[in-house]
Design an enzyme around this catalytic site. Structure first.
Site, short mmCIF file in Angstrom:
data_model
loop_
_atom_site.label_atom_id
_atom_site.label_comp_id
_atom_site.label_asym_id
_atom_site.label_seq_id
_atom_site.Cartn_x
_atom_site.Cartn_y
_atom_site.Cartn_z
N ASP A 18 0.87 -1.16 0.00
CA ASP A 18 0.00 0.00 0.00
C ASP A 18 0.92 1.22 0.00
O ASP A 18 2.10 1.12 0.36
CB ASP A 18 -0.89 -0.04 1.24
CG ASP A 18 -1.76 1.19 1.37
OD1 ASP A 18 -2.33 1.62 0.35
OD2 ASP A 18 -1.84 1.73 2.49
N ASP B 131 -0.16 5.02 0.94
CA ASP B 131 -0.41 5.99 1.99
C ASP B 131 -0.35 5.34 3.37
O ASP B 131 -0.99 4.31 3.61
CB ASP B 131 -1.79 6.64 1.79
CG ASP B 131 -1.85 7.44 0.50
OD1 ASP B 131 -2.50 8.49 0.50
OD2 ASP B 131 -1.25 7.01 -0.50
#
Length: 403
Positions: free
Chosen positions: A196, A198
């Site tokens: 991922d 963020d």
């Protein structure tokens, strides 16, 4: 009949010790059945399980070993092993083996006491203990310290679910991470790592940065938090947040990208993965503009994220194309594994939010990184105490092997 002996050697570590002792055994035509050695703070502990032939001069061999021990100021002990005990030991080699990884800024005796007690209550036996991190000076700053101990376990736990709950409780109470993996060939042969973006690769939520620049920070942050906690459908929340960004000038994007704080350990992790031939990917519910910026900065192979639609130099507030949500991330993980010709068991996924759970469950090794409680409880493994490079310890890397 031949005799089986356990030789236990301890004392100051020194060059040539193993060579000298093994030469004495060689002269007696001894067969080496098992051997193990560890060195802790210049103190060596060496064990050898040997089989003596009927024709061997046992007394002379032992005398020479004891003389060598005296000359080198070390201790050596002999313990006879019965044939039945030896055969029982041989039969244990088919039992399941597990690897338990302990991570913290500093590993304490309290950490080890609680974790080893939980292991023993489940009927698992500790076979090996080793330190993966380097030596730490007493003058170092605790904030940047990292410590990792790896335990090899044998047996079959009474209840994996119960053991996992115990580890979660220990982690919460003592600020330590505990990972429990099957010691399989796949653990040593992972090939693809998906992240991922963020709050995983970067210590920020890009959409919140965009919202702050657009003057709608509070509204977007509230929607983001509810989505991360799993209270809102990701696609719906994404569309709501995008609509709030309508009219944001394109010129602010580069400045935000250049200010993005890279997560502790990310660069060290990526350099090492690249050096050892791993493929890496960003699978993000964020935006390709920022994913591609990180791709160049960190040397990442693939980027899949959402398109930030720009019309006449302004963010349109509209969503174009498919939204990369949790299910899409899981599908992309499978797609990349197939593309690279590897098994899903050879993949790793790392993320922090509820929308990362599908890919974390699909991957051979799913890791919740500095995650919300609901995500940490649902994921099989987690890292909360160290930086992103702690992923390398889950793979068995030692500090001297890390770039």
């Amino acid at each position: 009949m031949s005799t089986i002996l356990m030789l236990k050697v301890s004392g100051q570590d020194q060059v040539g010790l193993t060579a000298a002792l093994s030469q004495i055994l060689a002269d007696a035509q001894v067969t080496l059945l098992d051997i193990g050695q560890s060195v802790i703070h210049d103190q060596v502990s060496l064990g050898m399980l040997v089989q003596l032939p009927e024709s061997a001069d046992h007394a002379t061999m032992m005398k020479e070993l004891l003389y060598q021990a005296h000359e080198r100021d070390i201790q050596i002990r002999f313990s006879p092993v019965t044939d039945s005990a030896y055969e029982e030991w041989v039969q244990q080699q088919g039992k399941d083996r597990f690897v338990l990884t302990i991570l913290a800024r500093r590993v304490t005796a309290e950490h080890l006491a609680h974790i080893s007690r939980a292991v023993s209550e489940q009927g698992l036996n500790i076979k090996d203990i080793s330190r993966l991190t380097g030596r730490v000076s007493r003058e170092s700053q605790a904030k940047s310290d990292k410590a990792c101990i790896e335990l090899t376990l044998q047996g079959q736990p009474v209840s994996l679910e119960s053991l996992r709950k115990q580890f979660l409780q220990i982690s919460a109470d003592l600020n330590v991470d505990v990972a429990f993996q099957v010691d399989s060939v796949y653990r040593r042969n992972r090939r693809l790592v998906c992240f991922d973006m963020d709050s995983t690769l970067i210590e920020a939520e890009v959409i919140d940065e965009l919202a702050a620049a657009a003057g709608v920070g509070a509204q977007v942050a509230e929607i983001t938090e509810r989505a991360m906690q799993g209270e809102l459908d990701f696609q719906q929340s994404f569309r709501e947040r995008m609509a709030l960004l309508k009219g944001l000038d394109e010129s602010v994007l580069r400045g935000i990208a250049e200010r993005l704080p890279i997560t502790e350990g990310a660069e060290r992790l990526m350099t090492t993965l690249r050096a050892y031939g791993y493929k890496t990917a960003i699978l993000s519910g964020g935006f390709t503009y920022f994913g591609e910026y990180l791709q160049k900065k960190l040397g990442i192979d693939f980027v899949f994220a959402n398109h930030l639609d720009i019309v006449d130099g302004k963010v349109s507030g509209e969503v174009k194309g498919d939204i990369v949500d949790g299910q899409k991330k899981a599908a992309l993980l499978k797609q990349l594994a197939e593309q690279e010709g590897i098994q899903l068991e050879q993949t790793i996924a790392v993320g922090d939010g509820a929308n990362d759970l599908p890919m974390l469950s699909e991957a051979g090794l799913g890791i919740a990184f500095r995650a919300k409680p609901i995500v940490k409880e649902s994921a099989r493994h987690s890292i909360s105490t160290l930086g992103l490079d702690a992923v390398l310890y889950f793979l068995g890397f030692r500090d001297q092997e890390i770039h």
